[in-house]
Motif scaffolding. Structure first.
Motif, PDB file in Angstrom:
ATOM      1  N   LEU A  77      -0.376  -5.118  -2.918  1.00  0.00           N
ATOM      2  CA  LEU A  77      -1.545  -3.666  -2.974  1.00  0.00           C
ATOM      3  C   LEU A  77      -2.253  -5.197  -4.217  1.00  0.00           C
ATOM      4  CD1 LEU A  77      -0.004  -0.126  -1.645  1.00  0.00           C
ATOM      5  CD2 LEU A  77      -2.132  -1.737  -0.613  1.00  0.00           C
ATOM      6  N   GLU A  78      -1.892  -4.992  -4.950  1.00  0.00           N
ATOM      7  CA  GLU A  78      -1.971  -5.194  -6.241  1.00  0.00           C
ATOM      8  C   GLU A  78      -3.500  -6.410  -5.850  1.00  0.00           C
ATOM      9  OE1 GLU A  78       1.226  -7.180  -8.518  1.00  0.00           O
ATOM     10  OE2 GLU A  78       1.817  -5.161  -8.485  1.00  0.00           O
ATOM     11  N   ARG A  79      -3.048  -7.239  -5.100  1.00  0.00           N
ATOM     12  CA  ARG A  79      -3.938  -8.832  -4.698  1.00  0.00           C
ATOM     13  C   ARG A  79      -4.948  -8.348  -3.678  1.00  0.00           C
ATOM     14  NH1 ARG A  79       1.111  -9.912  -5.806  1.00  0.00           N
ATOM     15  NH2 ARG A  79       1.463 -12.155  -7.330  1.00  0.00           N
ATOM     16  N   ILE A  80      -5.258  -7.307  -3.931  1.00  0.00           N
ATOM     17  CA  ILE A  80      -6.531  -6.580  -2.201  1.00  0.00           C
ATOM     18  C   ILE A  80      -7.398  -7.626  -3.296  1.00  0.00           C
ATOM     19  CG2 ILE A  80      -7.802  -4.877  -1.241  1.00  0.00           C
ATOM     20  CD1 ILE A  80      -4.785  -4.431  -0.648  1.00  0.00           C
ATOM     21  N   ASP A  81      -8.474  -7.784  -3.195  1.00  0.00           N
ATOM     22  CA  ASP A  81     -10.257  -7.999  -3.786  1.00  0.00           C
ATOM     23  C   ASP A  81     -11.007  -7.730  -3.143  1.00  0.00           C
ATOM     24  OD1 ASP A  81      -9.800 -10.671  -2.187  1.00  0.00           O
ATOM     25  OD2 ASP A  81     -10.153 -12.182  -3.963  1.00  0.00           O
ATOM     26  N   GLU A 110      -4.647   4.661   0.274  1.00  0.00           N
ATOM     27  CA  GLU A 110      -5.960   4.912  -0.565  1.00  0.00           C
ATOM     28  C   GLU A 110      -5.936   4.234  -1.522  1.00  0.00           C
ATOM     29  OE1 GLU A 110      -8.766   7.367  -1.672  1.00  0.00           O
ATOM     30  OE2 GLU A 110      -7.919   7.676   0.095  1.00  0.00           O
ATOM     31  N   LEU A 111      -4.927   3.593  -1.748  1.00  0.00           N
ATOM     32  CA  LEU A 111      -5.357   2.372  -3.110  1.00  0.00           C
ATOM     33  C   LEU A 111      -6.042   1.045  -3.001  1.00  0.00           C
ATOM     34  CD1 LEU A 111      -5.035   0.872  -6.071  1.00  0.00           C
ATOM     35  CD2 LEU A 111      -2.193   0.394  -4.888  1.00  0.00           C
ATOM     36  N   ALA A 112      -5.351   0.609  -1.325  1.00  0.00           N
ATOM     37  CA  ALA A 112      -5.887  -0.372  -0.813  1.00  0.00           C
ATOM     38  C   ALA A 112      -7.414  -0.229  -0.500  1.00  0.00           C
ATOM     39  CB  ALA A 112      -5.533  -1.203   0.631  1.00  0.00           C
ATOM     40  N   LEU A 113      -7.338   1.121  -0.037  1.00  0.00           N
ATOM     41  CA  LEU A 113      -9.247   1.111   0.670  1.00  0.00           C
ATOM     42  C   LEU A 113      -9.930   1.429  -1.492  1.00  0.00           C
ATOM     43  CD1 LEU A 113      -8.274   4.802   2.483  1.00  0.00           C
ATOM     44  CD2 LEU A 113      -9.625   2.216   3.332  1.00  0.00           C
ATOM     45  N   ARG A 115      -9.439  -0.823  -3.658  1.00  0.00           N
ATOM     46  CA  ARG A 115      -9.276  -2.021  -3.419  1.00  0.00           C
ATOM     47  C   ARG A 115     -10.143  -2.750  -2.948  1.00  0.00           C
ATOM     48  NH1 ARG A 115      -5.874  -3.730  -7.734  1.00  0.00           N
ATOM     49  NH2 ARG A 115      -6.649  -5.796  -7.000  1.00  0.00           N
ATOM     50  N   GLY A 116     -11.291  -1.852  -2.160  1.00  0.00           N
ATOM     51  CA  GLY A 116     -12.037  -2.969  -0.832  1.00  0.00           C
ATOM     52  C   GLY A 116     -11.670  -3.509   0.296  1.00  0.00           C
ATOM     53  N   ALA A 117     -10.235  -2.873   0.810  1.00  0.00           N
ATOM     54  CA  ALA A 117     -10.024  -3.557   1.771  1.00  0.00           C
ATOM     55  C   ALA A 117     -10.182  -2.582   3.283  1.00  0.00           C
ATOM     56  CB  ALA A 117      -8.100  -3.355   1.865  1.00  0.00           C
ATOM     57  N   VAL A 118     -10.300  -2.754   4.362  1.00  0.00           N
ATOM     58  CA  VAL A 118     -10.773  -2.639   5.749  1.00  0.00           C
ATOM     59  C   VAL A 118      -9.194  -2.251   5.917  1.00  0.00           C
ATOM     60  CG1 VAL A 118     -11.029  -3.668   7.721  1.00  0.00           C
ATOM     61  CG2 VAL A 118     -12.473  -4.044   6.583  1.00  0.00           C
ATOM     62  N   VAL A 119      -8.531  -0.946   6.085  1.00  0.00           N
ATOM     63  CA  VAL A 119      -6.886  -0.726   6.607  1.00  0.00           C
ATOM     64  C   VAL A 119      -7.604  -0.268   8.231  1.00  0.00           C
ATOM     65  CG1 VAL A 119      -5.541   0.954   6.290  1.00  0.00           C
ATOM     66  CG2 VAL A 119      -6.697   0.618   4.268  1.00  0.00           C
ATOM     67  N   VAL A 120      -6.386  -0.364   8.625  1.00  0.00           N
ATOM     68  CA  VAL A 120      -6.506  -0.339  10.112  1.00  0.00           C
ATOM     69  C   VAL A 120      -5.446   0.197  10.447  1.00  0.00           C
ATOM     70  CG1 VAL A 120      -6.669  -1.585  12.587  1.00  0.00           C
ATOM     71  CG2 VAL A 120      -8.063  -2.685  10.033  1.00  0.00           C
ATOM     72  N   ARG A 121      -5.814   1.784  11.852  1.00  0.00           N
ATOM     73  CA  ARG A 121      -4.994   1.820  12.018  1.00  0.00           C
ATOM     74  C   ARG A 121      -4.636   2.025  13.246  1.00  0.00           C
ATOM     75  NH1 ARG A 121      -4.885   8.495   9.480  1.00  0.00           N
ATOM     76  NH2 ARG A 121      -4.365   7.643   7.646  1.00  0.00           N
TER      77      ARG A 121
END
Length: 286
Positions: A77-81, A110-113, A115-121
């Protein structure tokens, strides 16, 4: 120049399948994880080495299969850009019956979102004989000839790992990544929603398992819960067996023109893949 893809968790089931699919699609792939794999360009998941690959190689896509409910998620999570990152989560986080560490998983989503990531379920991933969902059911039918049906009317929407990989390939090739994929979890399921009883009927036909069917209704399931805990099965796992497990593919379809292949075709493919896996394992043991 080919698109560059970094897969974190490449030695796991989904990661391994995506590595193979991405390479077949002409993408340049590196894998990262705890278990080295000599068959791919592999780096360890230590922070310093991962940072070096991210900086020097500059992948167009980073896919992580690290469980968001685990402690290992923090360094990812710390590296998502931004939206070049795809974080594979689980449709189970939307369940009304929470599993252990669901709260942590939702917070990490929520943190990944943010940071702008595409979160897939994705829901109920299967295929290539390596999953513990459909492929396990197929192997049990092939071996025991007895089908176990829990409930029957609850809806499921299993997704073949090849359809999941196809979505990821389309994301890797997209320039830029559609904004509709960013900001909220993207659901991914198979082509059809079907009752569990219908799914079992199809698997019985595909495997030729003509033995008896054992049906467990919700009352029996509640009584079974106390006994199952002695065997290491949690009560929340029992409770989720009778939930609907369906999703809405519209965001993924609209953003990347992605559509899963027909469910009957994918189930037939899975039966063939499970049979091949059993034969390969027998050959190895022999």
């Amino acid at each position: 120049m080919s698109r560059r893809v970094l897969v974190i968790g490449a030695s796991g089931y989904v990661g391994r399948c995506y590595v193979d699919a991405a390479r077949s699609a002409g993408l340049e792939v590196k894998g990262a994880g705890r278990q080295p794999d000599s068959s791919i360009d592999f780096v360890t998941s230590r922070g310093d080495e991962l940072d070096r690959v991210l900086e020097d190689w500059q992948p167009h896509q980073v896919v992580t299969t690290v469980q968001l409910r685990s402690m290992d998620a923090s360094w990812v999570l710390e590296r998502i850009d931004g939206p070049r990152w795809v974080v594979l989560s689980s449709a189970q986080l939307a369940s009304k019956v929470p599993a252990p560490n669901t709260r942590e998983g939702l917070l990490n989503e929520e943190l990944a979102l943010l940071r702008g990531a595409v979160v897939v379920r994705p829901t109920m991933i299967f295929g290539h004989g390596g999953d513990l969902n459909i492929s396990r059911m197929i192997r049990q039918l092939q071996k025991l000839r007895v089908s176990l049906q829990v409930g029957g009317e609850q809806l499921v929407q299993p997704i073949h790992v090849d359809d999941l990989s196809n979505f990821l390939i389309r994301h890797a090739q997209a320039e830029p990544v559609p904004q509709s994929l960013v900001g909220a979890p993207v659901e991914l399921g198979g082509e059809a929603q079907m009752a569990m009883a219908e799914l079992i009927d199809d698997l019985v036909q595909l495997t030729g398992a003509r033995g008896p069917r054992v049906r467990i209704n919700e009352k029996s399931l509640a009584r079974f819960g106390s006994v199952a805990q002695l065997a290491g099965v949690r009560r929340d796992q029992i409770a989720r067996l009778t939930e609907d497990k369906v999703v809405d593919n519209s965001i993924a379809s609209g953003a990347l023109d992605w559509e899963p292949q027909s469910t009957p075709h994918r189930l037939e493919q899975a039966a063939e893949e499970a049979a091949v896996r059993v034969v390969s394992a027998t050959d190895t043991v022999g």
